[in-house]
Design a protein around this motif. Structure first.
Motif, short mmCIF file in Angstrom:
data_model
loop_
_atom_site.label_atom_id
_atom_site.label_comp_id
_atom_site.label_asym_id
_atom_site.label_seq_id
_atom_site.Cartn_x
_atom_site.Cartn_y
_atom_site.Cartn_z
N ASP A 31 -24.91 -16.54 52.73
CA ASP A 31 -25.06 -15.16 53.16
C ASP A 31 -25.46 -15.06 54.64
O ASP A 31 -25.65 -13.96 55.17
N GLY A 32 -25.59 -16.21 55.32
CA GLY A 32 -25.81 -16.19 56.77
C GLY A 32 -27.25 -16.02 57.19
O GLY A 32 -27.55 -16.09 58.38
N THR A 33 -28.18 -15.79 56.26
CA THR A 33 -29.58 -15.60 56.66
C THR A 33 -30.26 -16.96 56.84
O THR A 33 -29.95 -17.92 56.13
N VAL A 34 -31.17 -17.02 57.79
CA VAL A 34 -31.93 -18.25 58.04
C VAL A 34 -33.42 -17.91 57.98
O VAL A 34 -33.90 -17.11 58.78
N GLN A 35 -34.11 -18.50 57.02
CA GLN A 35 -35.57 -18.32 56.93
C GLN A 35 -36.22 -19.46 57.70
O GLN A 35 -36.16 -20.61 57.26
N THR A 36 -36.79 -19.13 58.84
CA THR A 36 -37.37 -20.19 59.66
C THR A 36 -38.86 -20.38 59.34
O THR A 36 -39.49 -19.52 58.74
N ALA A 47 -23.35 -26.80 47.88
CA ALA A 47 -23.51 -25.94 46.70
C ALA A 47 -23.79 -24.48 47.06
O ALA A 47 -23.29 -23.57 46.40
N THR A 48 -24.59 -24.26 48.10
CA THR A 48 -25.05 -22.88 48.37
C THR A 48 -24.55 -22.33 49.71
O THR A 48 -24.61 -21.11 49.93
N GLY A 49 -24.10 -23.19 50.59
CA GLY A 49 -23.67 -22.73 51.91
C GLY A 49 -24.83 -22.33 52.80
O GLY A 49 -24.63 -21.70 53.84
#
Lengths: 366, 204
Positions: A168-173, A363-365
């Motif tokens: 989904d393109g989100t990055v949790q930093t 598996a999840t992208g």
């Protein structure tokens, strides 16, 4: 840091972004500068070295990188000769040790022979030379592993876009915990740790100095074999040869440190190239123990060399000195080897983590 | 340099094969061996300091000094036996991580899992490790035997034993190092194969 206006460190990438509420940069020098300025006690060091820090290190590192990284455009299928050369050197060393075993057995069978002492000294010098030869062979194989690791990075970069699921393109930093230890999630490939920089710069000088000390020590051992009464020659032989052994093992340890750097940098660059969160393990305890043991072992190696110089200068009871200097040099090598174990264990953990991360991306992208 | 696709025998399975026995041994035994080596080096050095003191006070022909001249190398080489075993087990652990990880990636990608059969270099690695370990262990036992016979055997016999055992100990170390070179060389082959395999999976 907050770089505004013209970037002070061209020609590196020039843009900033916001990460976890703090402004950070994709520029490696800016991030390094930021890490120095955060700690007041290190500000003076940055002020003194900021203009030369990268240039000098990069010049040295670039030269060595040509030995440990494949040149751009080289086909991954190309086989290098590192394995053959390494195995060949190891075989030469093994054969030399077999010869010295025969010398020892001949001497043990006739202790009264006039040449017994001379042959024993010759055997000592040749055995240490043989061990050094095998270690140089191991170092050559490790260089081959480094080159192959970079080919692996290129292959994974080429293959993963076609294998990964749509994320989904989100990055949790920020900091996270993984099954392989605590890790950081960022958006850029992290800077190498200071020990990585040192390892990349120092592995070749360590090996070169080790080979020189070993070679000179072997030459002195031949003179020692021809002179039955000279204690000084014996002290120089043992001190120099085992300083060489300690430096060679340290060079191998530095190559393992460079391997850890390649894994960190390569793993980060793969994730960054896909636009994913860059998950990198924090420095594990095993890596810290590795650095400690290697440094302690090398210092003891230098200490035994100094001890042997003292004996060569003349002491009352050289036999009493040799009684503890011999085991001291063995302790030195033992500690460096124990450090190498820790480095190998760390490499195993990082590889397992990276495979796990690749599976996660497929598996999840994400 | 030559250009060649790796030509190595492989096994094909539906699922990741996980660790094999040598990998499991490597994962289980590296830590005990590492700890044992540190303890042996420390004890060996303490014994060496004691011997140095005896030699300074009574000379090298003292019975205590002669006994310790066999005990010190015996204990030190228990340390080397253990630390080289720990290095070898750590390399086996890396090979295990490559085997399991490579299998997991292929399985996750929905492909059949191809795994390398044990390479000849890996067999040399294990063989040399075992031979080096046994050789050093036997020499350590014989050093204890010699130490136990100080006062019974002549000084010449003890010296003769020390020289012979030293030669065999060194050969044991060389075998270990030779095996380690081959173990690391196996990693090169596995990385080479995996570089190609992941490209095959993606068709690039």
């Amino acid at each position: 840091m907050g770089q505004q206006g013209p970037h002070p460190n061209p020609p590196r990438p020039q843009h900033s972004l916001t990460l976890a509420g703090e402004e950070t940069s994709s520029c490696a020098k800016c991030r390094l500068e930021d890490s120095y300025l955060r700690k007041p006690r290190w500000r003076w060091l940055w002020a003194m070295n900021k203009d030369i820090y990268f240039e000098k290190e990069e010049e040295m590192t670039t030269r060595l990188a040509t030995l440990t990284r494949p040149a751009s455009g080289v086909d991954w299928r190309q086989q290098t000769s590192h394995r053959k050369v390494g195995f060949g050197l190891a075989l030469v060393g093994l054969m030399l040790v077999t010869v010295t075993l025969i010398i020892n057995l001949v001497v043990a069978g006739d202790l009264g022979a006039s040449s017994a002492l001379s042959n024993l000294r010759l055997s000592f010098g040749l055995t240490t030379l043989a061990f050094g030869t095998i270690k140089i062979g191991i170092a050559v194989v490790l260089v081959g592993i480094l080159i192959r690791l970079w080919h692996r990075v290129d292959s994974v970069k080429a293959a993963l876009p076609g294998l990964k699921a749509e994320g989904d393109g989100t990055v949790q930093t920020g900091a996270i915990k993984t099954a392989f230890g605590p890790a950081n999630v960022g958006v850029h490939t992290p800077n190498p740790h200071p020990i990585h920089r040192m390892a990349q710069t120092m592995w070749a000088p360590m090996l070169a100095m080790g080979a020189m000390a070993l070679g000179i020590g072997t030459a002195v051992s031949f003179a020692w074999a021809g002179n039955e009464t000279d204690v000084a020659l014996g002290a120089w032989t043992q001190g120099l040869q085992f300083l060489g052994e300690a430096l060679l093992l340290s060079g191998i340890a530095m190559l393992l440190g460079s391997t850890l750097r390649a894994l960190r940098e390569g793993g980060g660059s793969v994730q960054e190239s896909l636009g994913l969160g860059v998950v990198t393990l924090k420095m594990p305890v095993t890596a810290k123990i590795f650095v400690f043991l290697m440094a302690t072992g090398l210092m003891l190696g230098i200490a035994q060399f100094i001890g042997h110089i003292v004996v060569a200068g003349g002491v009352d009871q050289p036999a009493a000195w040799f009684a503890w200097l011999g085991p001291l040099r063995e302790l030195s090598l033992g500690l460096i080897l124990a450090g190498i174990v820790m480095a190998l264990v760390t490499i195993g953990n990082v590889l397992a983590f990276q495979f796990n991360r690749i599976c996660q991306i497929i598996a999840t992208g994400m | 340099m030559t250009t060649a696709t790796p030509r190595i025998a492989i096994n094909t399975t539906a699922k990741s094969p996980g660790y094999s026995l040598p990998h499991k041994m490597g994962r289980a035994l590296w830590a005990p061996m590492w700890l044992m080596s540190l303890m042996a080096f420390a004890i060996g050095f303490i014994l060496a300091a004691a011997r140095s003191s005896i030699v300074a006070d009574f000379g090298v022909v003292d019975a205590g000094a002669q006994r310790l001249s066999h005990l010190v190398p015996a204990v030190m080489f228990i340390g080397f036996l253990a630390v080289f075993a720990a290095v070898s087990f750590s390399i086996a652990r890396i090979l295990g991580a490559l085997r399991k990880g490579g299998g997991d990636v292929q399985e996750t990608a929905g492909s059949e899992v191809e795994t390398l059969k044990m390479a000849a270099t890996a067999r040399v690695f294990m063989g040399m490790m075992v031979m080096g370990m046994v050789l050093i262990a036997v020499m350590v036992v014989l050093h204890f035997v010699a130490a136990g016979n100080v006062g019974t055997w002549s000084a010449e016999t003890l010296e003769s034993w020390a020289i012979s055992l030293e030669g065999f100990r060194r050969l044991g170390v060389a075998m270990y190092l030779f095996g380690i070179a081959f173990g690391l060389g196996t990693i090169i082959a596995v990385l080479h194969y995996q570089s190609g395999r992941i490209r095959d999976l993606a068709g690039v």
